[in-house]
Design a protein around this motif. Sequence first.
Motif, mmCIF file in Angstrom:
data_model
loop_
_atom_site.group_PDB
_atom_site.id
_atom_site.type_symbol
_atom_site.label_atom_id
_atom_site.label_comp_id
_atom_site.label_asym_id
_atom_site.label_seq_id
_atom_site.Cartn_x
_atom_site.Cartn_y
_atom_site.Cartn_z
ATOM 1 N N ALA A 1 28.403 -23.280 -22.610
ATOM 2 C CA ALA A 1 27.066 -22.706 -22.609
ATOM 3 C C ALA A 1 26.955 -21.633 -23.695
ATOM 4 O O ALA A 1 27.189 -20.450 -23.434
ATOM 5 C CB ALA A 1 26.760 -22.110 -21.238
ATOM 6 N N PRO A 2 26.598 -22.010 -24.923
ATOM 7 C CA PRO A 2 26.556 -21.047 -26.032
ATOM 8 C C PRO A 2 25.655 -19.846 -25.789
ATOM 9 O O PRO A 2 25.946 -18.754 -26.288
ATOM 10 C CB PRO A 2 26.033 -21.894 -27.201
ATOM 11 N N LEU A 3 24.554 -20.001 -25.053
ATOM 12 C CA LEU A 3 23.629 -18.895 -24.848
ATOM 13 C C LEU A 3 24.286 -17.700 -24.163
ATOM 14 O O LEU A 3 23.831 -16.565 -24.305
ATOM 15 C CB LEU A 3 22.419 -19.365 -24.031
ATOM 16 N N LEU A 4 25.364 -17.932 -23.430
ATOM 17 C CA LEU A 4 26.060 -16.829 -22.765
ATOM 18 C C LEU A 4 26.639 -15.837 -23.774
ATOM 19 O O LEU A 4 26.851 -14.665 -23.447
ATOM 20 C CB LEU A 4 27.190 -17.364 -21.882
ATOM 21 N N ALA A 5 26.895 -16.287 -24.994
ATOM 22 C CA ALA A 5 27.566 -15.446 -25.992
ATOM 23 C C ALA A 5 26.740 -14.226 -26.376
ATOM 24 O O ALA A 5 27.290 -13.232 -26.867
ATOM 25 C CB ALA A 5 27.878 -16.265 -27.242
ATOM 26 N N ALA A 6 25.419 -14.269 -26.169
ATOM 27 C CA ALA A 6 24.559 -13.172 -26.609
ATOM 28 C C ALA A 6 24.405 -12.077 -25.553
ATOM 29 O O ALA A 6 23.628 -11.139 -25.749
ATOM 30 C CB ALA A 6 23.189 -13.718 -26.999
ATOM 31 N N ILE A 7 25.116 -12.169 -24.453
ATOM 32 C CA ILE A 7 25.012 -11.161 -23.395
ATOM 33 C C ILE A 7 25.878 -9.947 -23.741
ATOM 34 O O ILE A 7 27.017 -10.090 -24.191
ATOM 35 C CB ILE A 7 25.461 -11.741 -22.042
ATOM 36 N N THR A 8 25.344 -8.763 -23.518
ATOM 37 C CA THR A 8 26.126 -7.534 -23.568
ATOM 38 C C THR A 8 26.114 -6.895 -22.186
ATOM 39 O O THR A 8 25.269 -7.214 -21.341
ATOM 40 C CB THR A 8 25.568 -6.540 -24.613
ATOM 41 N N ALA A 9 27.073 -5.998 -21.935
ATOM 42 C CA ALA A 9 27.244 -5.457 -20.581
ATOM 43 C C ALA A 9 27.483 -3.957 -20.606
ATOM 44 O O ALA A 9 28.008 -3.412 -21.580
ATOM 45 C CB ALA A 9 28.420 -6.157 -19.888
ATOM 46 N N ARG A 10 27.114 -3.310 -19.506
ATOM 47 C CA ARG A 10 27.467 -1.908 -19.253
ATOM 48 C C ARG A 10 27.903 -1.819 -17.796
ATOM 49 O O ARG A 10 27.164 -2.219 -16.895
ATOM 50 C CB ARG A 10 26.266 -0.972 -19.489
ATOM 51 N N LEU A 11 29.093 -1.311 -17.594
ATOM 52 C CA LEU A 11 29.652 -1.211 -16.246
ATOM 53 C C LEU A 11 29.668 0.234 -15.786
ATOM 54 O O LEU A 11 30.178 1.115 -16.486
ATOM 55 C CB LEU A 11 31.078 -1.770 -16.227
ATOM 56 N N ASP A 12 29.122 0.482 -14.601
ATOM 57 C CA ASP A 12 29.241 1.774 -13.926
ATOM 58 C C ASP A 12 30.439 1.645 -12.988
ATOM 59 O O ASP A 12 30.341 1.045 -11.914
ATOM 60 C CB ASP A 12 27.959 2.077 -13.141
ATOM 61 N N GLU A 13 31.586 2.188 -13.406
ATOM 62 C CA GLU A 13 32.817 1.991 -12.650
ATOM 63 C C GLU A 13 32.742 2.611 -11.258
ATOM 64 O O GLU A 13 33.278 2.049 -10.297
ATOM 65 C CB GLU A 13 34.005 2.564 -13.424
ATOM 66 N N GLU A 14 32.122 3.759 -11.146
ATOM 67 C CA GLU A 14 32.073 4.435 -9.847
ATOM 68 C C GLU A 14 31.275 3.636 -8.832
ATOM 69 O O GLU A 14 31.649 3.542 -7.659
ATOM 70 C CB GLU A 14 31.469 5.837 -10.007
ATOM 71 N N ARG B 1 43.503 -16.478 -6.516
ATOM 72 C CA ARG B 1 44.590 -16.933 -7.381
ATOM 73 C C ARG B 1 44.030 -17.208 -8.774
ATOM 74 O O ARG B 1 42.821 -17.386 -8.945
ATOM 75 C CB ARG B 1 45.238 -18.209 -6.827
ATOM 76 N N TRP B 2 44.929 -17.228 -9.759
ATOM 77 C CA TRP B 2 44.507 -17.554 -11.113
ATOM 78 C C TRP B 2 44.219 -19.035 -11.226
ATOM 79 O O TRP B 2 44.981 -19.874 -10.705
ATOM 80 C CB TRP B 2 45.597 -17.173 -12.111
ATOM 81 N N VAL B 3 43.132 -19.398 -11.894
ATOM 82 C CA VAL B 3 42.800 -20.789 -12.188
ATOM 83 C C VAL B 3 42.347 -20.877 -13.637
ATOM 84 O O VAL B 3 41.966 -19.878 -14.254
ATOM 85 C CB VAL B 3 41.693 -21.332 -11.252
ATOM 86 N N ARG B 4 42.367 -22.072 -14.178
ATOM 87 C CA ARG B 4 42.026 -22.262 -15.582
ATOM 88 C C ARG B 4 40.544 -22.019 -15.836
ATOM 89 O O ARG B 4 39.710 -22.091 -14.932
ATOM 90 C CB ARG B 4 42.425 -23.672 -16.027
ATOM 91 N N CYS B 5 40.241 -21.780 -17.102
ATOM 92 C CA CYS B 5 38.883 -21.387 -17.474
ATOM 93 C C CYS B 5 37.856 -22.480 -17.223
ATOM 94 O O CYS B 5 36.660 -22.188 -17.117
ATOM 95 C CB CYS B 5 38.841 -20.961 -18.937
ATOM 96 N N ASN B 6 38.304 -23.754 -17.108
ATOM 97 C CA ASN B 6 37.329 -24.822 -16.882
ATOM 98 C C ASN B 6 36.726 -24.785 -15.477
ATOM 99 O O ASN B 6 35.872 -25.614 -15.148
ATOM 100 C CB ASN B 6 37.945 -26.197 -17.165
ATOM 101 N N ASN B 7 37.131 -23.824 -14.666
ATOM 102 C CA ASN B 7 36.527 -23.626 -13.357
ATOM 103 C C ASN B 7 35.289 -22.736 -13.414
ATOM 104 O O ASN B 7 34.626 -22.534 -12.399
ATOM 105 C CB ASN B 7 37.528 -22.985 -12.392
ATOM 106 N N PHE B 8 34.972 -22.208 -14.598
ATOM 107 C CA PHE B 8 33.932 -21.195 -14.709
ATOM 108 C C PHE B 8 32.869 -21.574 -15.740
ATOM 109 O O PHE B 8 33.091 -22.420 -16.610
ATOM 110 C CB PHE B 8 34.566 -19.858 -15.107
ATOM 111 N N SER B 9 31.739 -20.922 -15.628
ATOM 112 C CA SER B 9 30.702 -21.024 -16.657
ATOM 113 C C SER B 9 31.137 -20.143 -17.821
ATOM 114 O O SER B 9 31.282 -18.924 -17.664
ATOM 115 C CB SER B 9 29.359 -20.536 -16.106
ATOM 116 N N ILE B 10 31.358 -20.755 -18.983
ATOM 117 C CA ILE B 10 31.902 -20.043 -20.140
ATOM 118 C C ILE B 10 31.188 -20.491 -21.409
ATOM 119 O O ILE B 10 30.466 -21.493 -21.421
ATOM 120 C CB ILE B 10 33.422 -20.266 -20.286
ATOM 121 N N GLY B 11 31.427 -19.758 -22.489
ATOM 122 C CA GLY B 11 30.735 -20.020 -23.733
ATOM 123 C C GLY B 11 31.038 -21.362 -24.362
ATOM 124 O O GLY B 11 30.217 -21.899 -25.119
#
Length: 247
Positions: free
Chosen positions: A64-77, A51-61
């Motif tokens: 935690a400011p250091l999370l902001a410098a992460i980049t991602a690449r997703l292999d969808e397959e 179910r949907w829950v508010r963002c305060n349930n998660f580790s977020i920027g």
Amino acid sequence: MTARLTQIWRFPIKSHGREALTEAQLAPGQTLPWDRHWAVAHEHSDADGSRWVRCNNFSIGTKAPLLAAITARLDEERGVVTLSHPDRPDLTFDPDSEGELLIDWTRGFVPENRAQSARVVRGETRGFTDSEFPSITIGNLSSHRAVEQRVGQPLSVHRWRGNLWFDGGAPWEEFDWMDREVQIGEAVLHVRERTDRCLATHNNPDTGTRDHDVLGALDSWGHRDFTVRAEVVRPGRIAIGDDVRCL
């Protein structure tokens, strides 16, 4: 001047990396494909993805400011994500079965006085956007430049963690789109609300440190809103260079 789509960004794991796209296929009532598909629940959260829950349930920027410098690449397959950060070697893993690798990789990113990351959860029915509906955020580069001028420094658009960026419009014109429809490429989106902002906008996306008072700049306009949240109402392909037009 014609407004055009200039950037498309998705965030496969909420607050844990951004990824650029050149095109996407939008579906009614859904987020950008794979956007906020996973999230990192903290030790005091009971979020399980059902179910949907508010963002305060998660580790977020915001926490935690250091999370902001992460980049991602997703292999969808394969359903595999590769994360990069200036302070870590790259991590490639399956969020559904190897979430503990992400928890270990980000150890030390969340301050000790904050609830620590505990597990990776997958949204079973929708992406983990901050809105109560599956939203796509639309940002105006003219408005971004207005904030830069007020701050007195160049700013990365990644501070806003927006999905779609257009250029060629007037500053703040996106706020006039409330309850109206916007066509981008083949798709049509209904603009439902402005995006209220928090301390995550102070995070430098290159370093993960806090620097400029972006909220203070927004306060000078009498609000703390930036970008708008929209819901897809007509499906279709969008791509860099498409016209952006309020209907």
